[in-house]
Write a protein that holds these residues in place. Structure first.
Motif, mmCIF file in Angstrom:
data_model
loop_
_atom_site.group_PDB
_atom_site.id
_atom_site.type_symbol
_atom_site.label_atom_id
_atom_site.label_comp_id
_atom_site.label_asym_id
_atom_site.label_seq_id
_atom_site.Cartn_x
_atom_site.Cartn_y
_atom_site.Cartn_z
ATOM 1 N N LEU A 1 -0.520 -7.034 12.612
ATOM 2 C CA LEU A 1 -0.584 -6.684 11.188
ATOM 3 C C LEU A 1 -2.020 -6.714 10.672
ATOM 4 N N LYS A 2 -2.742 -7.765 11.020
ATOM 5 C CA LYS A 2 -4.114 -7.925 10.529
ATOM 6 C C LYS A 2 -5.013 -6.801 11.049
ATOM 7 N N LYS A 3 -4.886 -6.487 12.335
ATOM 8 C CA LYS A 3 -5.709 -5.439 12.941
ATOM 9 C C LYS A 3 -5.432 -4.091 12.270
ATOM 10 N N SER A 4 -4.163 -3.756 12.085
ATOM 11 C CA SER A 4 -3.783 -2.488 11.466
ATOM 12 C C SER A 4 -4.265 -2.415 10.021
ATOM 13 N N LEU A 5 -4.029 -3.476 9.289
ATOM 14 C CA LEU A 5 -4.407 -3.499 7.876
ATOM 15 C C LEU A 5 -5.925 -3.440 7.702
ATOM 16 N N LYS A 6 -6.640 -4.185 8.530
ATOM 17 C CA LYS A 6 -8.102 -4.199 8.442
ATOM 18 C C LYS A 6 -8.664 -2.802 8.715
ATOM 19 N N LEU A 7 -8.122 -2.117 9.708
ATOM 20 C CA LEU A 7 -8.576 -0.781 10.055
ATOM 21 C C LEU A 7 -8.363 0.190 8.894
ATOM 22 N N ILE A 8 -7.178 0.178 8.306
ATOM 23 C CA ILE A 8 -6.872 1.069 7.183
ATOM 24 C C ILE A 8 -7.742 0.717 5.975
ATOM 25 N N LEU A 9 -7.903 -0.577 5.685
ATOM 26 C CA LEU A 9 -8.756 -0.996 4.564
ATOM 27 C C LEU A 9 -10.179 -0.463 4.730
ATOM 28 N N GLU A 10 -10.736 -0.616 5.919
ATOM 29 C CA GLU A 10 -12.115 -0.185 6.170
ATOM 30 C C GLU A 10 -12.253 1.328 6.118
ATOM 31 N N GLU A 11 -11.267 2.034 6.668
ATOM 32 C CA GLU A 11 -11.362 3.490 6.739
ATOM 33 C C GLU A 11 -11.002 4.188 5.433
ATOM 34 N N SER A 12 -9.985 3.663 4.729
ATOM 35 C CA SER A 12 -9.434 4.423 3.601
ATOM 36 C C SER A 12 -9.301 3.642 2.295
ATOM 37 N N GLY A 13 -9.503 2.338 2.318
ATOM 38 C CA GLY A 13 -9.438 1.557 1.082
ATOM 39 C C GLY A 13 -8.082 0.934 0.818
ATOM 40 N N PRO A 14 -8.019 0.118 -0.257
ATOM 41 C CA PRO A 14 -6.810 -0.672 -0.537
ATOM 42 C C PRO A 14 -5.563 0.143 -0.884
ATOM 43 N N ILE A 15 -5.709 1.260 -1.569
ATOM 44 C CA ILE A 15 -4.514 2.039 -1.931
ATOM 45 C C ILE A 15 -3.850 2.582 -0.663
ATOM 46 N N ALA A 16 -4.655 3.110 0.238
ATOM 47 C CA ALA A 16 -4.107 3.595 1.512
ATOM 48 C C ALA A 16 -3.506 2.448 2.314
ATOM 49 N N ALA A 17 -4.130 1.267 2.240
ATOM 50 C CA ALA A 17 -3.607 0.102 2.964
ATOM 51 C C ALA A 17 -2.242 -0.308 2.429
ATOM 52 N N VAL A 18 -2.066 -0.266 1.116
ATOM 53 C CA VAL A 18 -0.769 -0.599 0.511
ATOM 54 C C VAL A 18 0.279 0.429 0.927
ATOM 55 N N GLU A 19 -0.098 1.695 0.908
ATOM 56 C CA GLU A 19 0.841 2.744 1.335
ATOM 57 C C GLU A 19 1.217 2.553 2.804
ATOM 58 N N TYR A 20 0.228 2.244 3.626
ATOM 59 C CA TYR A 20 0.464 2.004 5.044
ATOM 60 C C TYR A 20 1.383 0.799 5.238
ATOM 61 N N CYS A 21 1.067 -0.270 4.546
ATOM 62 C CA CYS A 21 1.880 -1.500 4.641
ATOM 63 C C CYS A 21 3.333 -1.212 4.270
ATOM 64 N N ASN A 22 3.514 -0.431 3.233
ATOM 65 C CA ASN A 22 4.852 -0.099 2.760
ATOM 66 C C ASN A 22 5.655 0.609 3.840
ATOM 67 N N ILE A 23 4.981 1.420 4.626
ATOM 68 C CA ILE A 23 5.656 2.193 5.667
ATOM 69 C C ILE A 23 5.705 1.447 6.999
ATOM 70 N N ALA A 24 4.600 0.840 7.390
ATOM 71 C CA ALA A 24 4.448 0.371 8.771
ATOM 72 C C ALA A 24 4.716 -1.116 9.009
ATOM 73 N N ALA A 25 4.570 -1.969 8.010
ATOM 74 C CA ALA A 25 4.674 -3.416 8.257
ATOM 75 C C ALA A 25 6.025 -3.812 8.851
ATOM 76 N N LEU A 26 7.100 -3.263 8.309
ATOM 77 C CA LEU A 26 8.426 -3.608 8.849
ATOM 78 C C LEU A 26 8.608 -3.044 10.255
ATOM 79 N N ASP A 27 8.050 -1.857 10.512
ATOM 80 C CA ASP A 27 8.133 -1.277 11.859
ATOM 81 C C ASP A 27 7.373 -2.132 12.872
ATOM 82 N N ILE A 28 6.182 -2.593 12.494
ATOM 83 C CA ILE A 28 5.397 -3.453 13.378
ATOM 84 C C ILE A 28 6.157 -4.756 13.632
ATOM 85 N N THR A 29 6.749 -5.308 12.584
ATOM 86 C CA THR A 29 7.527 -6.546 12.711
ATOM 87 C C THR A 29 8.708 -6.342 13.655
#
Length: 188
Positions: free
Chosen positions: A40-68
């Motif tokens: 989770l941390k690796k994925s979120l950090k990558l999205i935050l650095e590349e695209s910012g917090p809004i993209a990270a929230v959108e990503y989290c909304n879609i991907a966090a449960l899948d990663i889990t």
């Protein structure tokens, strides 16, 4: 007298085997939590650095449960993240988790280090036994971007759009953000 000795040895051996099973399940829980946290941390950090917090929230909304779910399947356990202040209803704590999270808050108030807050128990549910383990998740600096009290207005709007019942904000560094919860079915 011989029967008494045999019973004593049986009792001693079964307790040793039970203690070993607990240790095996505790270690399995810890390694599962570590794997999920790293992913989770690796994925979120990558999205935050590349695209910012809004993209990270959108990503989290879609991907966090899948990663889990992916980590759960890889490790052959049930794992999730949960909290007393939810953002995503899919992470709703059950009664056991609510009690443990509440206990974590009390332990923290009594001076226990948040990094040491964990709990394990063999728990019966619907006539099935489970090894249950929880580990507190501390709120760090990066968490405050989306979970703090001073959230950017565009980000706050995106959060309210994706999570209309969001309660996971106003955290401070060192608060208990939630916990990882592991559930392992036990055989007899």
């Amino acid at each position: 007298m011989l029967l008494l000795r045999i019973l004593f040895i049986y009792f001693l051996l079964s307790n040793l085997l039970y203690a070993n099973d607990l240790l095996v399940n505790e270690n399995k829980s810890k390694s599962t939590i570590k794997a999920l946290a790293i992913n989770l941390k690796k994925s979120l950090k990558l999205i935050l650095e590349e695209s910012g917090p809004i993209a990270a929230v959108e990503y989290c909304n879609i991907a966090a449960l899948d990663i889990t779910n992916e980590v759960s399947n890889q490790k052959n356990v049930l794992i999730k993240r949960t909290s007393l202040k939810l953002r995503n209803k899919s992470n709703m704590p059950d009664n056991w988790e609510i009690n443990v999270l509440s206990n974590f808050e009390k332990r923290k108030q009594n001076g226990e280090n948040i990094m040491d807050l964990s709990y394990q128990e063999v728990f019966k549910e619907n006539n099935e036994a489970f090894f249950r383990y929880m580990k507190a998740i501390p709120t760090g600096q990066v968490c405050l971007t989306c979970h703090g009290s001073n959230i950017d207005s565009k980000l706050a709007y995106k959060l309210s759009e994706l999570y209309p019942d969001d309660n996971a904000y106003n955290y401070k560094i060192g608060d208990i953000r939630g916990a990882f919860s592991v559930k392992i079915p036990l055989k007899n």
